[in-house]
Design a protein around this motif. Structure first.
Motif, PDB file in Angstrom:
ATOM      1  N   ARG A  14      52.274 -12.901 -19.151  1.00 24.74           N
ATOM      2  CA  ARG A  14      52.479 -13.901 -20.202  1.00 24.74           C
ATOM      3  C   ARG A  14      51.670 -15.178 -20.035  1.00 24.74           C
ATOM      4  NH1 ARG A  14      57.299 -12.854 -17.739  1.00 24.74           N
ATOM      5  NH2 ARG A  14      57.751 -14.282 -16.065  1.00 24.74           N
ATOM      6  N   ASP A  15      51.238 -15.509 -18.823  1.00 24.89           N
ATOM      7  CA  ASP A  15      50.434 -16.715 -18.644  1.00 24.89           C
ATOM      8  C   ASP A  15      49.089 -16.612 -19.336  1.00 24.89           C
ATOM      9  OD1 ASP A  15      52.354 -18.054 -17.222  1.00 24.89           O
ATOM     10  OD2 ASP A  15      51.588 -17.424 -15.273  1.00 24.89           O
ATOM     11  N   ARG A  16      48.623 -15.405 -19.552  1.00 26.16           N
ATOM     12  CA  ARG A  16      47.331 -15.205 -20.217  1.00 26.16           C
ATOM     13  C   ARG A  16      47.478 -14.922 -21.702  1.00 26.16           C
ATOM     14  NH1 ARG A  16      44.012 -11.707 -15.772  1.00 26.16           N
ATOM     15  NH2 ARG A  16      44.034 -13.310 -14.178  1.00 26.16           N
ATOM     16  N   VAL A  17      48.708 -14.760 -22.177  1.00 25.46           N
ATOM     17  CA  VAL A  17      48.947 -14.502 -23.593  1.00 25.46           C
ATOM     18  C   VAL A  17      48.902 -15.828 -24.343  1.00 25.46           C
ATOM     19  CG1 VAL A  17      50.620 -13.694 -25.305  1.00 25.46           C
ATOM     20  CG2 VAL A  17      50.312 -12.435 -23.163  1.00 25.46           C
ATOM     21  N   VAL A  18      48.046 -15.897 -25.350  1.00 29.09           N
ATOM     22  CA  VAL A  18      47.908 -17.108 -26.166  1.00 29.09           C
ATOM     23  C   VAL A  18      48.888 -17.058 -27.330  1.00 29.09           C
ATOM     24  CG1 VAL A  18      46.341 -18.443 -27.613  1.00 29.09           C
ATOM     25  CG2 VAL A  18      45.492 -17.374 -25.520  1.00 29.09           C
ATOM     26  N   SER A  19      48.983 -15.901 -27.991  1.00 30.91           N
ATOM     27  CA  SER A  19      49.909 -15.768 -29.115  1.00 30.91           C
ATOM     28  C   SER A  19      50.240 -14.309 -29.377  1.00 30.91           C
ATOM     29  CB  SER A  19      49.311 -16.384 -30.382  1.00 30.91           C
ATOM     30  OG  SER A  19      48.167 -15.661 -30.800  1.00 30.91           O
ATOM     31  N   ILE A  20      51.336 -14.124 -30.102  1.00 29.04           N
ATOM     32  CA  ILE A  20      51.761 -12.799 -30.547  1.00 29.04           C
ATOM     33  C   ILE A  20      52.116 -12.946 -32.020  1.00 29.04           C
ATOM     34  CG2 ILE A  20      53.502 -10.980 -30.329  1.00 29.04           C
ATOM     35  CD1 ILE A  20      53.808 -11.778 -27.393  1.00 29.04           C
ATOM     36  N   ALA A  21      51.610 -12.043 -32.831  1.00 30.92           N
ATOM     37  CA  ALA A  21      51.900 -12.103 -34.263  1.00 30.92           C
ATOM     38  C   ALA A  21      52.169 -10.697 -34.791  1.00 30.92           C
ATOM     39  CB  ALA A  21      50.726 -12.722 -35.009  1.00 30.92           C
ATOM     40  N   THR A  22      53.009 -10.616 -35.810  1.00 31.86           N
ATOM     41  CA  THR A  22      53.289  -9.324 -36.419  1.00 31.86           C
ATOM     42  C   THR A  22      52.171  -8.961 -37.392  1.00 31.86           C
ATOM     43  OG1 THR A  22      54.600 -10.353 -38.158  1.00 31.86           O
ATOM     44  CG2 THR A  22      55.792  -9.563 -36.243  1.00 31.86           C
ATOM     45  N   VAL A  29      48.668  -8.967 -29.900  1.00 32.76           N
ATOM     46  CA  VAL A  29      48.772  -9.835 -28.734  1.00 32.76           C
ATOM     47  C   VAL A  29      47.387 -10.408 -28.456  1.00 32.76           C
ATOM     48  CG1 VAL A  29      49.377  -9.989 -26.287  1.00 32.76           C
ATOM     49  CG2 VAL A  29      50.633  -8.424 -27.788  1.00 32.76           C
ATOM     50  N   LYS A  30      47.255 -11.729 -28.596  1.00 38.69           N
ATOM     51  CA  LYS A  30      45.983 -12.391 -28.294  1.00 38.69           C
ATOM     52  C   LYS A  30      46.098 -12.982 -26.905  1.00 38.69           C
ATOM     53  CE  LYS A  30      44.742 -13.639 -32.986  1.00 38.69           C
ATOM     54  NZ  LYS A  30      44.380 -14.727 -33.903  1.00 38.69           N
ATOM     55  N   SER A  31      45.129 -12.629 -26.074  1.00 43.14           N
ATOM     56  CA  SER A  31      45.122 -13.141 -24.707  1.00 43.14           C
ATOM     57  C   SER A  31      43.787 -13.810 -24.443  1.00 43.14           C
ATOM     58  CB  SER A  31      45.353 -12.011 -23.707  1.00 43.14           C
ATOM     59  OG  SER A  31      44.206 -11.200 -23.624  1.00 43.14           O
ATOM     60  N   ASN A  64      51.990 -19.533 -27.193  1.00 42.79           N
ATOM     61  CA  ASN A  64      52.180 -20.065 -25.856  1.00 42.79           C
ATOM     62  C   ASN A  64      51.824 -21.552 -25.909  1.00 42.79           C
ATOM     63  OD1 ASN A  64      52.102 -20.708 -23.132  1.00 42.79           O
ATOM     64  ND2 ASN A  64      51.218 -18.744 -22.555  1.00 42.79           N
ATOM     65  N   MET A  65      52.786 -22.413 -25.631  1.00 42.36           N
ATOM     66  CA  MET A  65      52.569 -23.856 -25.754  1.00 42.36           C
ATOM     67  C   MET A  65      51.542 -24.387 -24.768  1.00 42.36           C
ATOM     68  SD  MET A  65      56.295 -25.386 -26.847  1.00 42.36           S
ATOM     69  CE  MET A  65      57.364 -24.422 -25.794  1.00 42.36           C
ATOM     70  N   LYS A  66      51.253 -23.635 -23.708  1.00 40.17           N
ATOM     71  CA  LYS A  66      50.219 -24.050 -22.755  1.00 40.17           C
ATOM     72  C   LYS A  66      48.842 -24.119 -23.403  1.00 40.17           C
ATOM     73  CE  LYS A  66      49.827 -21.485 -19.284  1.00 40.17           C
ATOM     74  NZ  LYS A  66      49.813 -20.543 -18.156  1.00 40.17           N
ATOM     75  N   TYR A  67      48.634 -23.374 -24.466  1.00 40.89           N
ATOM     76  CA  TYR A  67      47.317 -23.283 -25.099  1.00 40.89           C
ATOM     77  C   TYR A  67      47.192 -24.119 -26.366  1.00 40.89           C
ATOM     78  CZ  TYR A  67      46.659 -19.674 -21.674  1.00 40.89           C
ATOM     79  OH  TYR A  67      46.575 -19.001 -20.474  1.00 40.89           O
ATOM     80  N   ILE A  68      48.165 -25.003 -26.618  1.00 36.55           N
ATOM     81  CA  ILE A  68      48.077 -25.910 -27.763  1.00 36.55           C
ATOM     82  C   ILE A  68      47.277 -27.130 -27.338  1.00 36.55           C
ATOM     83  CG2 ILE A  68      49.363 -27.388 -29.346  1.00 36.55           C
ATOM     84  CD1 ILE A  68      51.719 -25.416 -29.054  1.00 36.55           C
ATOM     85  N   LYS A  69      46.223 -27.431 -28.102  1.00 38.98           N
ATOM     86  CA  LYS A  69      45.397 -28.599 -27.817  1.00 38.98           C
ATOM     87  C   LYS A  69      45.965 -29.833 -28.517  1.00 38.98           C
ATOM     88  CE  LYS A  69      41.165 -28.611 -29.507  1.00 38.98           C
ATOM     89  NZ  LYS A  69      39.703 -28.482 -29.688  1.00 38.98           N
ATOM     90  N   SER A  70      46.404 -29.680 -29.768  1.00 37.80           N
ATOM     91  CA  SER A  70      46.937 -30.825 -30.521  1.00 37.80           C
ATOM     92  C   SER A  70      47.766 -30.326 -31.698  1.00 37.80           C
ATOM     93  CB  SER A  70      45.800 -31.713 -31.018  1.00 37.80           C
ATOM     94  OG  SER A  70      44.974 -30.999 -31.917  1.00 37.80           O
TER      95      SER A  70
END
Length: 109
Positions: A14-22, A29-31, A64-70
């Motif tokens: 999950r640390d490498r997962v940026v987002s998941i969308a249906t 799964v975008k990583s 994944n909130m870790k990958y939000i820039k703004s």
């Protein structure tokens, strides 16, 4: 077709997962390494991943909130580090932004 073990590993990392969308009864799964389309249940992963810094920005989109820039509050979108713009549901906007700010406060100490 990916095996069950491969699907689990994809989400487990999950640390490498940026987002998941249906997408049409599947999940995308975008990583950091690219995208994978899986025949898996989106709802099965939401509760689990929310414990690890993911937030549901709109229906069917978990980021994944870790990958939000703004946050672009005028246009109701999160701007990700890869410059992708992820929409924020108007109905959930206040809660989602509050959750993101809490995440940032907790992780910047």
């Amino acid at each position: 077709v990916r095996s069950r073990r491969q699907r689990q590993m994809c989400i487990r990392d999950r640390d490498r997962v940026v987002s998941i969308a249906t997408q049409k009864r599947k999940i995308c799964v975008k990583s950091l390494k690219g995208e994978i389309l899986l025949a898996d249940s989106y709802s099965k992963h939401v509760a689990e991943l929310e414990k690890y810094g993911f937030v549901q920005s709109s229906k069917g989109v978990l980021i994944n909130m870790k990958y939000i820039k703004s946050i672009d509050e005028d246009n109701d979108v999160f701007v990700m580090y890869n410059n992708e713009r992820v929409p924020i549901s108007r109905r959930r906007k206040k809660d989602v932004i509050e959750e993101y700010r809490k995440f940032m406060f907790d992780n910047n100490r």
